[in-house]
Scaffold this motif. Structure first.
Motif, PDB file in Angstrom:
ATOM      1  N   TYR A 249      23.640 101.171  30.389  1.00  0.00           N
ATOM      2  CA  TYR A 249      22.949 101.522  29.142  1.00  0.00           C
ATOM      3  C   TYR A 249      23.763 101.062  27.935  1.00  0.00           C
ATOM      4  O   TYR A 249      23.229 100.468  26.988  1.00  0.00           O
ATOM      5  CB  TYR A 249      22.736 103.023  29.109  1.00  0.00           C
ATOM      6  N   TYR A 250      25.082 101.302  27.989  1.00  0.00           N
ATOM      7  CA  TYR A 250      25.938 100.905  26.868  1.00  0.00           C
ATOM      8  C   TYR A 250      25.993  99.377  26.732  1.00  0.00           C
ATOM      9  O   TYR A 250      26.049  98.853  25.613  1.00  0.00           O
ATOM     10  CB  TYR A 250      27.358 101.442  27.061  1.00  0.00           C
ATOM     11  N   LEU A 251      25.973  98.682  27.859  1.00  0.00           N
ATOM     12  CA  LEU A 251      26.013  97.214  27.814  1.00  0.00           C
ATOM     13  C   LEU A 251      24.735  96.627  27.219  1.00  0.00           C
ATOM     14  O   LEU A 251      24.709  95.450  26.833  1.00  0.00           O
ATOM     15  CB  LEU A 251      26.235  96.655  29.223  1.00  0.00           C
ATOM     16  N   ALA A 252      23.681  97.446  27.161  1.00  0.00           N
ATOM     17  CA  ALA A 252      22.430  96.991  26.547  1.00  0.00           C
ATOM     18  C   ALA A 252      22.441  97.193  25.038  1.00  0.00           C
ATOM     19  O   ALA A 252      21.422  96.994  24.363  1.00  0.00           O
ATOM     20  CB  ALA A 252      21.245  97.731  27.160  1.00  0.00           C
ATOM     21  N   GLY A 253      23.588  97.604  24.506  1.00  0.00           N
ATOM     22  CA  GLY A 253      23.723  97.791  23.066  1.00  0.00           C
ATOM     23  C   GLY A 253      23.416  99.200  22.607  1.00  0.00           C
ATOM     24  O   GLY A 253      23.245  99.438  21.404  1.00  0.00           O
ATOM     25  N   LYS A 254      23.385 100.134  23.539  1.00  0.00           N
ATOM     26  CA  LYS A 254      23.117 101.533  23.204  1.00  0.00           C
ATOM     27  C   LYS A 254      24.431 102.298  23.094  1.00  0.00           C
ATOM     28  O   LYS A 254      25.415 101.977  23.748  1.00  0.00           O
ATOM     29  CB  LYS A 254      22.232 102.176  24.275  1.00  0.00           C
ATOM     30  N   ASN A 255      24.413 103.350  22.272  1.00  0.00           N
ATOM     31  CA  ASN A 255      25.603 104.193  22.062  1.00  0.00           C
ATOM     32  C   ASN A 255      26.814 103.331  21.728  1.00  0.00           C
ATOM     33  O   ASN A 255      27.779 103.242  22.484  1.00  0.00           O
ATOM     34  CB  ASN A 255      25.882 105.056  23.301  1.00  0.00           C
ATOM     35  N   THR A 256      26.754 102.706  20.578  1.00  0.00           N
ATOM     36  CA  THR A 256      27.773 101.733  20.175  1.00  0.00           C
ATOM     37  C   THR A 256      29.139 102.363  19.900  1.00  0.00           C
ATOM     38  O   THR A 256      30.115 101.638  19.695  1.00  0.00           O
ATOM     39  CB  THR A 256      27.305 100.977  18.916  1.00  0.00           C
ATOM     40  N   GLU A 257      29.226 103.696  19.909  1.00  0.00           N
ATOM     41  CA  GLU A 257      30.518 104.351  19.704  1.00  0.00           C
ATOM     42  C   GLU A 257      31.541 103.909  20.735  1.00  0.00           C
ATOM     43  O   GLU A 257      32.742 103.867  20.464  1.00  0.00           O
ATOM     44  CB  GLU A 257      30.364 105.873  19.781  1.00  0.00           C
ATOM     45  N   PHE A 258      31.087 103.598  21.938  1.00  0.00           N
ATOM     46  CA  PHE A 258      32.009 103.179  22.989  1.00  0.00           C
ATOM     47  C   PHE A 258      32.572 101.789  22.719  1.00  0.00           C
ATOM     48  O   PHE A 258      33.638 101.444  23.231  1.00  0.00           O
ATOM     49  CB  PHE A 258      31.300 103.190  24.346  1.00  0.00           C
TER      50      PHE A 258
END
Length: 329
Positions: A249-258
């Motif tokens: 999910y994060y690699l899809a550009g979601k939750n950019t805080e990471f």
């Protein structure tokens, strides 16, 4: 006095377990494979598919397979029936404390509400007494998992703390979660968060996937995205469903805080692994939704690359697992 007490615990445990004890059978390669595959399916919430595989190893006398067989049957039927009870008893006869606890909980099982609990070789309170005696004897020898089981039997949090102190990563995770949710007493909020981080880190470093994901969340709160990324990736590498979903999910550009770089190929590949999770829960549906959105931004060459990445991931990583608690609550 302490020595005499310890000897008494050992003696009581032997008296209570000896008539039931046996030796676990050595499994053939085929039986071990069936057991391993059965546990994989069970951990993917595919209890129905897991049952016949677990039965192969259970019939061969493996106590762990017998316990998981009892669990799979209980979850399929929503209560302990005669077949589940028999599997638990077979494991309990070989010293499975987990099975003894399950048998000791029959009075609170759905079968009690339905008034159709199968007759057991012992009353529930006797099974719990056997479980407590054996766990006490093993805990006295420093067995951290048995300390955790004493916590489950007695509800006394001192056993959870002792288990964590003695290195049982699952107890460390439970203790960190307990503190995170407001349990325990701390003079300052910062002291509480220090304790949460300490135990979540211990659990993560001990290899427990939920602890790894928990530590990632703690580090993100501390404004340490680099550490959060590292532990998210390490948790995903264990096959932990939640961690893989988050990573994809994060690699899809979601939750950019990471701070993960956008990588639709890897994101699509990781989330496509979830298409085999048809045993329960909403992971498959959630992944399908995100995949459909990612696919709109990819060309055929990227989709082909993602398929290859997914195939290689499955070859080089453990199977997907929800890592349910062995003694589910």
């Amino acid at each position: 006095m302490k020595v005499n007490t310890m000897r008494a615990y050992f003696f009581i445990a032997l008296l209570m377990i000896a008539p039931l004890s046996g030796f676990a059978a050595e499994l053939t390669i085929e039986q071990q494979t069936a057991k391993s595959q059965g546990i994989v399916l069970y951990n993917q919430f595919k209890a129905i598919s897991a049952t016949p595989l677990l039965k192969i190893a259970a019939d061969a006398g493996d106590p762990d397979a017998q316990y998981y067989l009892g669990e799979a049957i209980r979850e399929n039927h929503r209560y302990i029936d005669a077949e589940a009870k028999e599997a638990y008893e077979d494991a309990a006869k070989q010293g499975s404390i987990y099975s003894m606890i399950r048998l000791g909980q029959m009075e609170s099982d759905l079968c009690a509400t339905m008034n159709n609990c199968p007759k057991s070789q012992k009353a529930p309170k006797e099974w719990l007494a056997s479980a407590k005696a054996l766990a006490t004897a093993e805990a006295a020898q420093g067995n951290a998992e048995s300390m955790y089981l004493l916590y489950e039997i007695t509800g006394d949090k001192k056993w959870l703390e002792q288990s964590a102190e003695n290195g049982f990563s699952f107890s460390q995770y439970l203790l960190a979660t307990e503190y995170r949710e407001g349990g325990g007493f701390f003079l300052l909020p910062s002291n509480r968060m220090d304790a949460v981080e300490r135990w979540m880190k211990a659990s993560a470093e001990g290899g427990y996937p939920r602890g790894m994901s928990g530590l990632a969340a703690v580090l993100l709160e501390k404004k340490d995205p680099e550490g959060a990324r590292e532990w998210t990736e390490r948790a995903a590498a264990t096959g932990y469903v939640e961690a893989i979903f988050n990573y994809g999910y994060y690699l899809a550009g979601k939750n950019t805080e990471f701070g993960f770089p956008v990588d639709f190929v890897k994101s699509y590949a990781l989330l496509s692994l979830f298409l085999e999770l048809d045993g329960g829960g909403g992971a498959k549906d959630d992944a399908e939704y995100v995949i459909s959105k990612i696919k709109e931004k990819m060309n055929q060459a990227e989709l082909d690359e993602a398929d290859k990445f997914a195939v290689n991931w499955k070859k080089t990583h453990p199977p997907l697992s929800f890592f349910p608690f062995k003694l589910s609550r």
